[in-house]
Design an enzyme around this catalytic site. Structure first.
Site, short mmCIF file in Angstrom:
data_model
loop_
_atom_site.label_atom_id
_atom_site.label_comp_id
_atom_site.label_asym_id
_atom_site.label_seq_id
_atom_site.Cartn_x
_atom_site.Cartn_y
_atom_site.Cartn_z
N ASN A 178 4.85 1.95 1.22
CA ASN A 178 5.80 1.79 0.13
C ASN A 178 5.31 2.65 -1.02
O ASN A 178 4.11 2.67 -1.27
CB ASN A 178 5.75 0.34 -0.37
CG ASN A 178 7.03 -0.40 -0.12
OD1 ASN A 178 8.11 0.17 -0.19
ND2 ASN A 178 6.91 -1.68 0.14
N SER A 208 0.84 -1.19 0.00
CA SER A 208 0.00 0.00 0.00
C SER A 208 0.87 1.24 0.00
O SER A 208 2.00 1.21 0.50
CB SER A 208 -0.89 0.02 1.23
OG SER A 208 -0.06 0.21 2.37
N LYS A 209 0.32 2.30 -0.55
CA LYS A 209 1.15 3.50 -0.68
C LYS A 209 1.45 4.13 0.67
O LYS A 209 2.33 4.97 0.76
CB LYS A 209 0.51 4.49 -1.65
CG LYS A 209 -0.83 5.02 -1.29
CD LYS A 209 -1.28 5.98 -2.39
CE LYS A 209 -2.75 6.29 -2.24
NZ LYS A 209 -3.38 6.84 -3.39
N ARG A 210 0.76 3.72 1.70
CA ARG A 210 1.09 4.19 3.05
C ARG A 210 2.49 3.75 3.45
O ARG A 210 3.19 4.43 4.15
CB ARG A 210 0.11 3.59 4.06
CG ARG A 210 -1.23 4.19 4.02
CD ARG A 210 -1.38 5.16 5.19
NE ARG A 210 -2.43 6.10 4.90
CZ ARG A 210 -3.59 6.12 5.52
NH1 ARG A 210 -3.82 5.28 6.49
NH2 ARG A 210 -4.49 7.01 5.19
#
Ligand code: GLU
Length: 492
Positions: free
Chosen positions: A256, A252-254
């Site tokens: 990575n 998830s962009k949280r």
């Protein structure tokens, strides 16, 4: 039989590394069998789909060397390859299912659907709504039909028994029909849902093997049933393991960066990224870590995919990228890579107006504009020492900005200014005060060119990565803290 595979991205945001990963495996599978690889744009969600996102997806897959034989930009005998241009085809197929009794018009309102679900929940039943649950009494059905109520078209599904679906990696998957709802096929606005469009297109485009992410396993029973209803044979299904963060949670962009734009902007080489994606759950017969796309195609075997969630590890990718730079690029190739990356007229040209008014000698240029040619700046807690804001406010300000910027559809200075203004008002801060920490986070120093221009030039991914980096440097936002902030943010 000619093997035909496809990648079917929805253009609703940044080009995701997960899309590239699935595209890579589809491409290798097709090439290994001397087959073809198709790119289809699944843009039936008209609210969320954008042309910019589609373009970015095409650009980034091409940058990675994952070329397709047929697609919206190159054409082909099975077009159009954009679902928004295939409306008539879906309407006709939905009509066919209505006529054969495999689908029905559902006039239920959303309030009624909520009540139906609540009742099932209270009775401890599965929430899946079946045709018989949705049926109206015949007079009411007729009244709504005559009065032209909005309706959706849903598929019939069995109420009991077990559905068996074969998966190339997982063998036989069993799903209880009780869990499967009477899926909507056509929405009330006449647009198809993913399920109808995907099945119809895979069939009409002659797709023989569907390699896709494991998040689609639950859709497989419905798809299999649709193939049966149409009397078509189904492509072979293969659900690939999802990419994971190092802590094993879903990538998830949280945690990575997930946008291919980020990797490109950071100066990763496409061949290293493609190679690394090829290592996700898959290995060469001799287990070597470094291999080119051609080698992967030559040795490809889908059965070598292991289902234990592959970890996308930024440190490993960075290491591999370094190996490519050292081993594969001679001086000329390295110079070319640098030029492609940032030392080119198009990019430097954007920076010139920023530095011209601020330099007296040419040698002033690099100290001022060096950050445009860098990744994450070397900011520390002390870099923010002169900022006269409470730590709590500082973190909230940076975090809110990241969230606002994630939602920006048009990345230009005016739009960025509008976002910043809105947040500055929210925090009741003068623009200058609001922008001070943003300036440090984005440019890495207290003296550089205008920060809004810098953000516009650096682009969404690099800007957000730098803001996130600053948040980490300032101690980060815990899960609990993020929850609190999210609540405040929603009230904005
Ligand atoms: N449009 C779907 C996606 O965005 C495609 C899923 C599939 O491959 O069936 O991933």
């Amino acid at each position: 039989m000619t093997v035909r595979t496809r990648i079917a991205p929805s253009p609703t945001g940044d080009p995701h590394v997960g899309t590239a990963y699935i595209a890579l495996f589809n491409l290798c599978f097709a090439r290994q069998h001397g087959g073809q690889f198709v790119l289809r744009i699944e843009d039936t969600d008209r609210q969320r789909s954008t042309d910019e996102s589609e373009q970015m997806i095409l650009d980034s897959l091409r940058w990675l060397g994952l070329d397709w034989d047929e697609g919206p930009d190159v054409g082909g005998p099975h077009g159009p390859y954009r679902q928004s241009e295939r409306g008539d085809i879906y309407a006709e197929h939905a009509e066919r299912l209505l006529e054969s009794g495999h689908a029905f018009k559902c006039y239920r309102t959303s309030e009624e659907l909520d009540t139906l679900r609540d009742t099932r929940k209270a009775a401890g039943l599965h929430l899946a709504l079946k045709p018989q649950d949705l049926a109206l009494d015949p007079d009411e059905q007729q009244r709504r039909e005559v009065e032209g109520y909005p309706y959706v078209i849903r598929m019939n599904v069995p109420s009991e028994g077990v559905c068996e679906v074969d998966d190339m990696l997982r063998g036989r998957i069993e799903v209880d029909w009780a869990q499967v709802d009477a899926q909507i096929l056509m929405k009330s606005d006449g647009m198809p849902t993913y399920h109808l469009a995907n099945v119809v297109d895979d069939h009409l485009m002659g797709i023989t093997h569907v390699l896709r992410g494991e998040e689609w396993i639950n859709s497989a029973p419905k798809h299999q049933l649709l193939y049966e209803y149409f009397g078509w044979s189904m492509p072979q299904l293969c659900h690939m393991p999802l990419l994971r963060n190092p802590d094993k949670s879903k990538l998830s962009k949280r945690k990575n960066p997930t946008s291919i734009n980020y990797y490109r902007r950071m100066g990763f080489l496409p061949q290293a990224v493609t190679n690394y994606l090829g290592r996700m759950g898959w290995s060469m017969p001799d287990e070597r870590e470094k291999f080119g796309l051609d080698e992967m195609m030559a040795h490809f075997d889908i059965q070598r995919v292991s289902l234990g969630g592959p970890v996308f590890d930024l440190d490993k990718l960075t290491w591999l990228n370094g190996v490519y730079i050292r081993e594969d690029l001679d001086d000329a190739a390295l110079l070319k890579a640098l030029c492609d990356w940032a030392f080119n007229e198009a990019y430097v040209g954007q920076i010139l107006p920023q530095i011209r008014p601020r330099i007296s000698t040419l040698s002033d240029a690099m100290p001022l504009a060096g950050h445009f040619f860098a990744g994450l700046p070397d900011v520390r807690e002390t870099s923010f020492a002169d900022i006269d804001l409470e730590r709590e406010t500082l973190l909230a300000l940076l975090q809110f900005l990241v969230w606002r910027l994630e939602a920006v559809a048009r990345w230009d200075k005016d739009e960025l200014l509008a976002q910043v203004k809105l947040l500055a008002e929210h925090f009741e801060l003068k623009m200058k005060v609001f922008l001070a920490p943003v300036f440090v986070a984005v440019t890495g120093s207290a003296h550089s060119t205008s920060v809004l221009d810098a953000m516009a030039i650096l682009g969404s991914d690099m800007t957000r990565a730098r803001l996130r980096h600053a948040i980490e440097v300032l101690g980060g936002v815990s899960k609990k803290h993020a929850k609190r902030l999210e609540k405040q943010y929603r009230e904005l």
